[in-house]
Write an enzyme that holds these catalytic residues in place. Structure first.
Site, short mmCIF file in Angstrom:
data_model
loop_
_atom_site.label_atom_id
_atom_site.label_comp_id
_atom_site.label_asym_id
_atom_site.label_seq_id
_atom_site.Cartn_x
_atom_site.Cartn_y
_atom_site.Cartn_z
N HIS A 1 0.52 -1.05 0.25
CA HIS A 1 -0.09 -0.01 -0.66
C HIS A 1 0.36 1.16 0.10
O HIS A 1 0.32 2.38 -0.10
CB HIS A 1 -0.80 0.09 0.96
CG HIS A 1 -1.79 -0.90 1.03
ND1 HIS A 1 -3.45 -0.29 0.08
CD2 HIS A 1 -2.21 -2.07 1.70
CE1 HIS A 1 -4.16 -0.92 0.51
NE2 HIS A 1 -3.81 -2.79 1.05
N LYS B 1 -8.12 14.18 5.20
CA LYS B 1 -7.35 12.65 5.00
C LYS B 1 -6.34 12.54 6.40
O LYS B 1 -6.22 13.89 6.53
CB LYS B 1 -6.61 12.57 3.69
CG LYS B 1 -5.98 13.76 2.99
CD LYS B 1 -5.06 13.64 1.66
CE LYS B 1 -6.60 13.54 0.44
NZ LYS B 1 -6.17 12.82 -0.94
N ARG B 2 -5.89 11.67 6.50
CA ARG B 2 -4.95 12.10 7.27
C ARG B 2 -3.97 12.68 6.95
O ARG B 2 -3.25 13.32 5.65
CB ARG B 2 -3.86 10.04 6.50
CG ARG B 2 -2.69 10.80 8.55
CD ARG B 2 -2.28 9.32 8.25
NE ARG B 2 -2.09 8.09 7.39
CZ ARG B 2 -0.98 7.97 5.97
NH1 ARG B 2 0.47 8.43 6.70
NH2 ARG B 2 -1.11 7.47 5.28
N LYS C 1 1.12 14.00 1.24
CA LYS C 1 -0.34 14.74 1.18
C LYS C 1 -0.44 15.96 0.00
O LYS C 1 -1.40 16.66 0.33
CB LYS C 1 -1.28 13.68 1.60
CG LYS C 1 -1.83 12.83 1.60
CD LYS C 1 -2.25 11.90 2.92
CE LYS C 1 -2.57 10.14 3.16
NZ LYS C 1 -3.03 9.93 1.72
N THR D 1 -8.75 6.28 -0.95
CA THR D 1 -10.18 6.22 -2.08
C THR D 1 -10.80 7.56 -1.35
O THR D 1 -11.83 7.13 -1.57
CB THR D 1 -9.79 4.38 -0.32
OG1 THR D 1 -9.94 5.55 0.66
CG2 THR D 1 -9.22 3.79 -1.29
N LYS E 1 -14.33 8.42 -2.59
CA LYS E 1 -15.96 8.70 -1.92
C LYS E 1 -16.42 10.27 -3.06
O LYS E 1 -17.84 10.60 -3.32
CB LYS E 1 -15.76 8.60 -1.04
CG LYS E 1 -15.73 7.36 -0.04
CD LYS E 1 -14.67 7.54 1.77
CE LYS E 1 -13.77 6.26 1.37
NZ LYS E 1 -12.63 6.28 2.56
#
Length: 833
Positions: A372, A563-564, A569, A671, A675
């Protein structure tokens, strides 16, 4: 067969429980008054939830038992999904949806003057995961049950899940998340299946009756693994699979001798030490104690799970393991459970007396590994000395696996010592390390990435040498999310509108969403779509105000990045753009600024300094921007605390613009992007992870692409000079000057210097400033399109219409067709015949 006698009693018949409102109401009262000892008129909403959940669990158990009987009759291969995280969220709404009981539940609770909405809100999130990986595991279990695949999930029942996040003065503060403090009505304890897990000690070599060497792990400090089963229902097909979570317990509750001597803390020390294993989700592993506890958790999960499965096999087949690999497949969810490779070897060799070659064949034919991450720091490595201290027998087996593997590699590539060093499971150096990802690759028959780009980079970079050895092992399985929770439950208004247009078939096959494309040219449907989206946006605005006190703009773009929190990111890039918009407003350029709400949410790992400082930066710019009267009606920024599954259920339906802006080549898949797309949001993003496939599916005209691609990032990295991008972009210069001046932190000078130093470093691995200009221009395109609401809504419809590929049903169908090869169970409606 036993002969019936005259006095034999008929078998007890368990009644089929009613699925109507009256039956639900009556059974809830029974559980409330007899099970909990409370009065139905005065009980709290939490007590009603517990009783109502128990009544629903009874109905799941009927179908659960029927599914187990069907598995036993059908036989065949079974799958086992090992994951250290399962981010389940709330179960009540999902249970009602899968059983088709939403209306009956609302009516049943209304009988007792309760509201379904109120009862739904008191259920705590089962926060047994950090983020996307754990939520993916939950989506996969949902799809396995919906597709009728006989798959059991295995994880850890952490007493404290992902911490509860509070924001105080802009700083993240972690509070314990004791999600089990009121009990959990969905689980069933299985004390008859307790397993014993060894730690420490040493191994002894013995000679068996045949003169062969055997090993025995002795003088161990054992811990008990106590299983709790949670039913995982399929969507309206009567099939209920199992998630088994292990809780750690001491072999003896306390030392009575110590107790009698008055040493009370010492008397319970062993109990406390054992229970620590399943006490907290993923301890902060910055310290040596944190590393030890995390390794304990990983071995605890692997050993308990494999002992459980082997015990079932031996009960039926004894010591005959000839057909074991044809009947079992283990999917390792990332590197965390990869120690299962060595543990399966230990159990087969030491406990079941198989020869090495036979045991290795079984292991390599049953283990499958999902990677992952491309981030080297996330590919776990453990010091050999820690293995020697905690898991000495496992270390011996790993050394043997590595030695045999390297001899085979040397035979195929004689004289290439550099290759052998790169391949070795043991990384030599001042502190030799066990490379867990290498162990997983060597011991698995399948290795998959989770998006096309991710898998390509695994093969060309991270696992390049392994891919050259075994190209047939590597494959791609692009992630997906369950449309039950993330569309049907999260966005009922939009789902009703979709069904009115294309029928109900999409609920069982999300690929049918393609039919919705034709509706994008229907003015009346566009208007209805816009109305539903406006209602969802309004609910999100109300949620933000309730949680933060910040009043978002009614007509502004709902621009969301949740998100985290992690540097790759690039929440910082989004925050810098917010500063840029604010700077334009302060410069008197308000006329060109489109009203916008910028929403952030996410948790930073407790020991991750830079991530926590990014949260502080976002909070600080928000406090200044929102308080400035010049931004009235133009710009609002908020950080929503304690991001979790139940919050995302509200957020994804109300989002207009989905921020997926990681550095290209760093995000495995994502993911959240799926969504948002599924719910009609437009995406602004880089060519990273599953963004690439989302853009392919929806079409480049309906995706806001910016930034360097993975190849350009790689080519620029050796020559990266952030000052070049600053000098060529006056807007960026102004933004950085504003931050450096202390404008957003007047009472805490210098607190953002570490962020600025990172951004200005030529070694910044995330290359934030290289993409700022492209991001800024693409955001201007977003703002211009927002003024053409008809075109925006058309693109929104196209996104939802193209989301069928990103259902976890499709992902799991691919896992099964290409890796697992399981025979589906036959759906039977109620599942009760």
């Amino acid at each position: 067969m036993a002969r019936k006698t005259a006095n034999a009693k008929p078998a007890c018949q368990i009644p089929v429980l009613g699925m109507d409102a009256t039956s639900l109401c009556n059974d809830t009262r029974v559980h409330l008054e007899l099970g909990l000892g409370q009065n139905s008129h005065t009980a709290s909403d939490m007590a009603v939830f517990q009783a109502f959940g128990a009544a629903l669990r009874d109905r799941l158990v009927e179908r659960w038992k029927h599914t187990g009987e069907q598995m036993a009759q059908q036989g065949g291969k079974r799958g086992f999904y090992l994951s250290l995280e399962f981010l389940l969220g709330r179960a009540l709404g999902n249970t009602l949806l899968t059983l088709g009981l939403e209306e009956a539940a609302a009516s049943a609770l209304h009988h007792d003057t309760r509201s379904l909405a109120g009862i739904l809100e008191v259920e705590p999130d089962a926060g047994l995961g950090n983020g996307g990986l754990g939520r993916l595991a939950a989506c996969f279990l949902d799809s396995c049950a919906t597709l009728g695949l006989p798959v059991t999930g295995y994880g850890i029942r952490y007493a404290y899940g992902m911490f509860r996040q509070e924001i105080r003065d802009g700083y993240q503060k972690e509070e314990p998340d004791h999600w089990l403090k009121h009990g959990y009505p969905w689980e069933i304890k299985r004390p008859e299946r307790v397993r014993r897990i060894p730690f420490q000690g040493h191994s002894e070599r013995l000679t068996d009756a045949c003169g062969d060497y055997r090993y025995r792990w002795v003088d161990t400090c054992d811990v008990l693994a106590v299983p709790y089963d949670i039913p995982i229902p399929g969507y309206r097909n009567g099939i209920v699979n199992t998630l088994r979570l292990w809780r750690a317990a001491a072999t003896d509750v306390f030392d009575f001798g110590e107790f009698n001597a008055g040493a009370y803390p010492e008397a319970v020390a062993a109990k406390n030490a054992a229970e620590h294993i399943s006490m907290v989700l993923y301890p902060n592993d910055c310290s040596e104690n944190g590393k030890e506890l995390r390794l304990r958790q990983q071995y605890f999960l692997a050993s308990a799970t494999l002992q459980d499965i082997l015990s079932d096999w031996s009960e039926t087949h004894g010591s005959d393991f000839q057909d074991f690999s044809a009947s079992h497949v283990f999917q390792l969810n990332d590197t965390h459970p990869s120690i299962a490779v060595a543990e399966l070897m230990r159990l087969l060799i030491d406990e079941h007396a198989l020869g090495w070659d036979t045991a290795w064949d079984i292991t390599c034919q049953t283990m499958a590994y999902t990677n992952h991450t491309l981030l080297p720091e996330a590919l776990e490595k453990w010091p050999v000395r820690l293995f020697r201290q905690l898991l000495p027998r496992i270390l011996e087996i790993i050394h043997e696996i590595n030695g045999r593997f390297l001899r085979e590699a040397a035979r195929r590539h004689p004289g290439d010592t550099a290759l052998l060093e790169r391949l070795s499971i043991i990384e030599e150096g001042p502190e030799p390390m066990v490379r867990m990802a290498h162990l997983a690759v060597v011991g698995s028959f399948s290795v998959n990435g989770v998006a096309e780009l991710h898998t390509s980079l695994l093969c060309s970079e991270l696992f390049r040498d392994f891919c050259r050895l075994w190209p047939e092992r590597f494959n791609n399985k692009t992630n997906g999310v369950t449309p039950r929770r993330w569309l049907q439950w999260a966005n009922p208004g939009m789902c009703a509108l979709v069904s009115s247009r294309i029928g109900e078939g999409w609920k069982h096959d999300l690929g049918q969403m393609e039919k919705l494309r034709e509706a994008a040219s229907d003015r009346q449907f566009l208007q209805a779509w816009g109305s539903v989206r406006a209602e969802n946006r309004q609910r999100l605005i109300q949620l933000v105000q309730a949680q933060t006190g910040i009043r978002f703009l009614q007509e502004g773009i709902m621009d969301v990045q949740v998100k985290r929190i992690h540097e790759y990111k690039r929440q910082i890039l989004n925050a810098l753009h917010a500063v840029h918009l604010y700077d334009r407003i302060k410069m008197g350029d308000s006329a060109s600024v489109t009203p916008r709400n910028i929403l952030f949410a996410g948790k930073a790992a407790p020991g991750y300094f830079m991530a926590k400082r990014i949260i502080k930066f976002i909070s600080s710019i928000a406090s200044i921007i929102n308080a400035d009267p010049d931004t009235e009606g133009l710009l609002r920024v908020a950080f929503l605390p304690d991001y979790r599954v139940s919050l995302m259920e509200h957020i994804c339906a109300g989002t207009d613009l989905s921020e997926q802006i990681s550095t290209a080549g760093k995000e495995a898949s994502g993911t959240g992007n799926m969504k948002f797309m599924m719910n009609g949001a437009l995406t602004i993003g880089t060519l990273d992870g599953a963004n690439i496939e989302i853009r392919q599916a929806v079409g480049p005209d309906h995706f806001f692409l910016f930034g360097l691609d993975a190849g350009e990032v790689a080519r620029l990295r050796p020559h990266y000079n952030p000052r070049h991008f600053i000098e060529s972009d006056p807007d960026l210069q102004r933004v950085l000057d504003l931050v450096r001046s202390g404008y957003f932190n007047p009472y805490e000078p210098g607190i953002f210097d570490p962020l600025l130093d990172s951004l200005l470093s030529p070694h910044d691995p995330w290359m934030v400033l290289a993409d700022f200009g492209s991001y800024k221009h693409k955001q201007q395109e977003v703002a211009e399109l927002w003024h053409d609401q008809e075109e925006w809504l058309r693109k929104s419809i196209f996104n939802t219409a193209a989301s069928g590929f990103f259902s976890s049903d499709r992902t799991i169908a691919e896992y099964n067709a290409e890796i697992w090869h399981l025979s589906p169970l036959v759906a039977s409606g109620s599942g009760l015949g």
